[in-house]
Scaffold this motif. Structure first.
Motif, PDB file in Angstrom:
ATOM      1  N   ALA A 137      18.280  23.869  -0.730  1.00  0.00           N
ATOM      2  CA  ALA A 137      17.982  23.156   0.514  1.00  0.00           C
ATOM      3  C   ALA A 137      18.676  21.799   0.585  1.00  0.00           C
ATOM      4  O   ALA A 137      18.461  21.046   1.539  1.00  0.00           O
ATOM      5  CB  ALA A 137      16.470  22.975   0.652  1.00  0.00           C
ATOM      6  N   GLY A 138      19.499  21.479  -0.412  1.00  0.00           N
ATOM      7  CA  GLY A 138      20.247  20.225  -0.390  1.00  0.00           C
ATOM      8  C   GLY A 138      19.465  19.038  -0.898  1.00  0.00           C
ATOM      9  O   GLY A 138      19.855  17.886  -0.658  1.00  0.00           O
ATOM     10  N   CYS A 139      18.365  19.288  -1.638  1.00  0.00           N
ATOM     11  CA  CYS A 139      17.528  18.216  -2.157  1.00  0.00           C
ATOM     12  C   CYS A 139      17.551  18.216  -3.682  1.00  0.00           C
ATOM     13  O   CYS A 139      18.277  18.994  -4.294  1.00  0.00           O
ATOM     14  CB  CYS A 139      16.101  18.372  -1.632  1.00  0.00           C
ATOM     15  N   ARG A 140      16.769  17.329  -4.289  1.00  0.00           N
ATOM     16  CA  ARG A 140      16.765  17.189  -5.745  1.00  0.00           C
ATOM     17  C   ARG A 140      15.348  17.328  -6.277  1.00  0.00           C
ATOM     18  O   ARG A 140      14.417  16.723  -5.738  1.00  0.00           O
ATOM     19  CB  ARG A 140      17.352  15.834  -6.151  1.00  0.00           C
ATOM     20  N   PRO A 141      15.159  18.092  -7.360  1.00  0.00           N
ATOM     21  CA  PRO A 141      13.820  18.246  -7.925  1.00  0.00           C
ATOM     22  C   PRO A 141      13.326  16.945  -8.559  1.00  0.00           C
ATOM     23  O   PRO A 141      14.082  16.248  -9.249  1.00  0.00           O
ATOM     24  CB  PRO A 141      13.998  19.331  -8.984  1.00  0.00           C
ATOM     25  N   PHE A 142      12.061  16.636  -8.338  1.00  0.00           N
ATOM     26  CA  PHE A 142      11.363  15.526  -8.979  1.00  0.00           C
ATOM     27  C   PHE A 142      10.195  16.161  -9.731  1.00  0.00           C
ATOM     28  O   PHE A 142       9.222  16.601  -9.127  1.00  0.00           O
ATOM     29  CB  PHE A 142      10.860  14.538  -7.916  1.00  0.00           C
ATOM     30  N   LEU A 143      10.319  16.271 -11.038  1.00  0.00           N
ATOM     31  CA  LEU A 143       9.366  17.045 -11.815  1.00  0.00           C
ATOM     32  C   LEU A 143       8.117  16.235 -12.149  1.00  0.00           C
ATOM     33  O   LEU A 143       8.204  15.060 -12.518  1.00  0.00           O
ATOM     34  CB  LEU A 143      10.013  17.554 -13.098  1.00  0.00           C
ATOM     35  N   VAL A 144       6.974  16.907 -12.049  1.00  0.00           N
ATOM     36  CA  VAL A 144       5.671  16.280 -12.235  1.00  0.00           C
ATOM     37  C   VAL A 144       4.946  16.972 -13.383  1.00  0.00           C
ATOM     38  O   VAL A 144       5.048  18.194 -13.548  1.00  0.00           O
ATOM     39  CB  VAL A 144       4.839  16.376 -10.930  1.00  0.00           C
ATOM     40  N   ASP A 153      -0.311  17.904 -11.785  1.00  0.00           N
ATOM     41  CA  ASP A 153      -1.191  16.768 -12.027  1.00  0.00           C
ATOM     42  C   ASP A 153      -0.998  15.731 -10.922  1.00  0.00           C
ATOM     43  O   ASP A 153      -0.015  14.979 -10.914  1.00  0.00           O
ATOM     44  CB  ASP A 153      -0.879  16.167 -13.397  1.00  0.00           C
ATOM     45  N   ILE A 154      -1.947  15.693  -9.993  1.00  0.00           N
ATOM     46  CA  ILE A 154      -1.815  14.788  -8.849  1.00  0.00           C
ATOM     47  C   ILE A 154      -1.859  13.329  -9.286  1.00  0.00           C
ATOM     48  O   ILE A 154      -1.227  12.463  -8.665  1.00  0.00           O
ATOM     49  CB  ILE A 154      -2.907  15.094  -7.799  1.00  0.00           C
ATOM     50  N   ASP A 155      -2.559  13.031 -10.387  1.00  0.00           N
ATOM     51  CA  ASP A 155      -2.605  11.645 -10.879  1.00  0.00           C
ATOM     52  C   ASP A 155      -1.237  11.207 -11.376  1.00  0.00           C
ATOM     53  O   ASP A 155      -0.821  10.061 -11.154  1.00  0.00           O
ATOM     54  CB  ASP A 155      -3.640  11.515 -11.991  1.00  0.00           C
ATOM     55  N   ASP A 156      -0.518  12.110 -12.047  1.00  0.00           N
ATOM     56  CA  ASP A 156       0.834  11.777 -12.492  1.00  0.00           C
ATOM     57  C   ASP A 156       1.754  11.583 -11.302  1.00  0.00           C
ATOM     58  O   ASP A 156       2.582  10.669 -11.280  1.00  0.00           O
ATOM     59  CB  ASP A 156       1.371  12.892 -13.399  1.00  0.00           C
ATOM     60  N   LEU A 157       1.603  12.423 -10.273  1.00  0.00           N
ATOM     61  CA  LEU A 157       2.428  12.286  -9.081  1.00  0.00           C
ATOM     62  C   LEU A 157       2.152  10.956  -8.379  1.00  0.00           C
ATOM     63  O   LEU A 157       3.090  10.256  -7.964  1.00  0.00           O
ATOM     64  CB  LEU A 157       2.148  13.454  -8.122  1.00  0.00           C
ATOM     65  N   ARG A 158       0.882  10.591  -8.275  1.00  0.00           N
ATOM     66  CA  ARG A 158       0.536   9.320  -7.624  1.00  0.00           C
ATOM     67  C   ARG A 158       1.085   8.138  -8.426  1.00  0.00           C
ATOM     68  O   ARG A 158       1.640   7.189  -7.855  1.00  0.00           O
ATOM     69  CB  ARG A 158      -0.976   9.204  -7.472  1.00  0.00           C
ATOM     70  N   ARG A 159       0.930   8.201  -9.737  1.00  0.00           N
ATOM     71  CA  ARG A 159       1.354   7.093 -10.599  1.00  0.00           C
ATOM     72  C   ARG A 159       2.862   6.882 -10.546  1.00  0.00           C
ATOM     73  O   ARG A 159       3.348   5.751 -10.608  1.00  0.00           O
ATOM     74  CB  ARG A 159       0.898   7.383 -12.033  1.00  0.00           C
ATOM     75  N   ARG A 160       3.609   7.964 -10.401  1.00  0.00           N
ATOM     76  CA  ARG A 160       5.070   7.878 -10.447  1.00  0.00           C
ATOM     77  C   ARG A 160       5.710   8.078  -9.080  1.00  0.00           C
ATOM     78  O   ARG A 160       6.893   8.387  -8.988  1.00  0.00           O
ATOM     79  CB  ARG A 160       5.603   8.931 -11.425  1.00  0.00           C
ATOM     80  N   TRP A 161       4.951   7.899  -8.027  1.00  0.00           N
ATOM     81  CA  TRP A 161       5.479   8.148  -6.677  1.00  0.00           C
ATOM     82  C   TRP A 161       6.752   7.350  -6.430  1.00  0.00           C
ATOM     83  O   TRP A 161       6.862   6.167  -6.764  1.00  0.00           O
ATOM     84  CB  TRP A 161       4.437   7.808  -5.622  1.00  0.00           C
ATOM     85  N   ASP A 162       7.711   8.012  -5.819  1.00  0.00           N
ATOM     86  CA  ASP A 162       9.006   7.412  -5.497  1.00  0.00           C
ATOM     87  C   ASP A 162       9.199   7.511  -3.984  1.00  0.00           C
ATOM     88  O   ASP A 162       9.017   8.596  -3.414  1.00  0.00           O
ATOM     89  CB  ASP A 162      10.114   8.180  -6.236  1.00  0.00           C
ATOM     90  N   PRO A 163       9.551   6.432  -3.316  1.00  0.00           N
ATOM     91  CA  PRO A 163       9.704   6.492  -1.856  1.00  0.00           C
ATOM     92  C   PRO A 163      10.796   7.447  -1.388  1.00  0.00           C
ATOM     93  O   PRO A 163      10.851   7.793  -0.205  1.00  0.00           O
ATOM     94  CB  PRO A 163      10.037   5.038  -1.468  1.00  0.00           C
ATOM     95  N   ARG A 164      11.642   7.907  -2.291  1.00  0.00           N
ATOM     96  CA  ARG A 164      12.682   8.865  -1.908  1.00  0.00           C
ATOM     97  C   ARG A 164      12.152  10.298  -1.837  1.00  0.00           C
ATOM     98  O   ARG A 164      12.888  11.203  -1.439  1.00  0.00           O
ATOM     99  CB  ARG A 164      13.838   8.798  -2.906  1.00  0.00           C
ATOM    100  N   ILE A 165      10.892  10.505  -2.223  1.00  0.00           N
ATOM    101  CA  ILE A 165      10.312  11.844  -2.158  1.00  0.00           C
ATOM    102  C   ILE A 165      10.091  12.230  -0.699  1.00  0.00           C
ATOM    103  O   ILE A 165       9.415  11.519   0.046  1.00  0.00           O
ATOM    104  CB  ILE A 165       8.978  11.914  -2.938  1.00  0.00           C
ATOM    105  N   GLY A 166      10.668  13.357  -0.288  1.00  0.00           N
ATOM    106  CA  GLY A 166      10.579  13.791   1.103  1.00  0.00           C
ATOM    107  C   GLY A 166       9.622  14.931   1.334  1.00  0.00           C
ATOM    108  O   GLY A 166       9.331  15.286   2.485  1.00  0.00           O
ATOM    109  N   ALA A 167       9.110  15.543   0.248  1.00  0.00           N
ATOM    110  CA  ALA A 167       8.166  16.651   0.379  1.00  0.00           C
ATOM    111  C   ALA A 167       7.527  16.894  -0.977  1.00  0.00           C
ATOM    112  O   ALA A 167       8.078  16.530  -2.025  1.00  0.00           O
ATOM    113  CB  ALA A 167       8.859  17.924   0.872  1.00  0.00           C
TER     114      ALA A 167
END
Length: 478
Positions: A137-144, A153-167
């Protein structure tokens, strides 16, 4: 806590194993295996296909109308009818049949207008199709990271949130529901779409709602080991009219064919400004799948029955940690996954295989299992496996401990008993001082005879397995 907390407990205590008898010796050490017939899996022909399904596919072949866009209106084609069945089953407004689950995922990301180049968050435990679809889809994986039950792990995702995450791309891996409700709320909070990779969980539910319906779109596969089987294929479901229209156009509805999908009004776009990716499903596979829909509830019941039976029979077993559902019944039951904390999961899996039960250690060093994130070499700018594993240290640790046993819906309760005996036998050998196994252990109480199905028409004898510091936020794609 171990085991499935909703399943019935075994009816009586299990006596301790004796280790001085020849019959207790592991097959790995020259003893007699628990079973000598092949463990039923899809790649050995153990599939849930009935004569009615075969005849439906043959009728489509004899029609000579294989392309989904022929002279007939949408609602008279096999693809159109299959999509209507899917809408009724999932309770969604739209469904689109496509060429694979990977295609469905990529189309969902693109159709949700995730900007190219964005990061897309996904769990570190998933099939390689998930990061592949993100790249497609032309995007880059951000592994959690995942938790001890191998859920995102939603806590890990929240802690490491990056504003470049689009979905956020959540995965209901090996048929077990992720916490889709919490992730949907978090996605709304962050202002990004939630897309569900329900590829391995077709038909499973979370709190009475079908997986794949919590986010902007849900993607599914109909590959050979899935709850609907056409060898290859997939579909997406959504309530979003514009997302659906964009997915249809991208999949290959050219020269006005997009309008066929909106018989009651104008399509919200022409599709001329979108690339045509030719990811359509054909009429033969759609005919087969539409026929299989009639028996999908029965197949889902068999998955659930077999998994509940095995999990209950092994719930008291020391030395293993059975994967727990996020809510009662929130799983498909296509695989029995457990961890061997502090033990050798690779040895445990090898010993099970020698007992006649297919098993894999997901994080084995000598197995190029594409469910282990360090084997996705296209995602990283390094070949150093230790460096890659250090990006998600908790996930790497859990996968090294994990054993995956495929549970085909064609399994009989005798097959399930063999699995229970094999796991108890291997666990007893791994921990000989623990009273964990019997010569003929009594598993969970069987369902009444009337509930036990007769043979499936076509199963060929002989189916697919404290927080550490977080790693780098973004694996870099080459």
């Amino acid at each position: 806590m171990k085991g499935n907390d909703e399943a019935p407990a075994p009816p009586r205590p299990l006596p301790a194993a004796r280790h001085d008898r020849p019959e207790d010796r592991l097959a790995l050490h020259g003893g007699a295996p628990v079973r000598r017939t092949p463990w039923p899996t899809y790649d050995k022909g153990a599939v849930f296909v009935h004569p009615e399904d075969e005849e439906a596919a043959c009728r489509a072949v004899r029609s000579h109308l294989y392309f989904r866009y022929d002279h007939r209106p949408q609602h008279e084609t096999e693809c159109g009818r299959f999509e209507d069945e899917l809408c009724r089953f999932f309770g969604t407004r739209h469904a689109l049949a496509v060429s694979s689950g990977t295609a469905a995922l990529a189309l969902a990301i693109m159709a949700a207008r995730v900007p190219p180049g964005s990061l897309v968050a996904c769990p570190g435990f998933t099939f390689v199709a998930t990061p592949s679809a993100i790249v497609m889809a032309g995007c880059r994986p951000f592994l959690v990271e995942v938790d001890q039950d191998l859920r995102m792990d939603i806590d890990d995702l929240r802690r490491r949130w990056d504003p470049r995450i689009g979905a956020i791309l959540v995965v209901h891996m090996r048929g077990f529901a992720a916490d889709a409700e919490a992730l949907a709320r978090f996605a709304t909070e962050m202002g990004v779409p939630l897309i569900e990779d329900a590829v391995p969980a077709l038909g499973a539910e979370l709190n009475g709602r079908k997986l794949g319906t919590f986010g902007a779109a849900g993607a599914f596969s109909t590959q050979s080991d899935k709850a609907l089987n056409s060898g290859e294929g997939g579909f997406l479901v959504t309530d979003d009219r514009e997302l659906y229209a964009r997915a249809v156009a991208l999949s290959g509805a050219y020269e006005g064919r997009l309008r066929r999908h909106f018989p009651d009004g104008e399509a919200p776009l022409t599709g001329l400004d979108l690339p045509l990716l030719s990811l359509r499903m054909d009429e033969i596979r759609a005919a087969l799948l539409r026929a299989e829909m009639a028996r999908l509830p029965e197949r889902l019941r068999l998955f659930h029955r077999n998994y509940g039976y095995v999990a209950a029979a092994l719930a008291d077993l020391p030395g293993i940690a059975i994967r727990r559902p996020v809510a009662p019944g929130a799983y498909l039951g296509e695989a029995f996954v457990f961890r061997v904390p502090g033990g050798d999961a690779g040895w445990f899996a090898r010993a099970l295989c020698r007992e006649g039960v297919d098993a894999r250690n997901i994080g084995a060093d000598d197995d190029l299992n594409v469910r282990a994130f360090w084997n996705w070499r296209f995602v990283y700018d390094t070949d150093d496996l230790d460096e890659i594993r250090a990006m998600l240290p908790r996930t790497a640790g859990y996968l090294r401990e994990a054993v995956d046993v495929p549970l085909s819906s064609s399994l009989t309760l005798d097959d399930c008993d063999d699995l229970v005996r094999a796991v108890r036998k291997v666990a007893a050998a791994a921990h000989p001082a623990r009273p964990v196994a019997a010569e003929h252990p009594a598993p969970a109480e069987r369902p009444v005879a009337a509930e036990r199905p007769g043979p499936v028409e076509h199963p060929v004898a002989a189916e697919r397995p404290g927080p550490a510091p977080a790693g780098p936020a973004e694996p870099v794609r080459r």
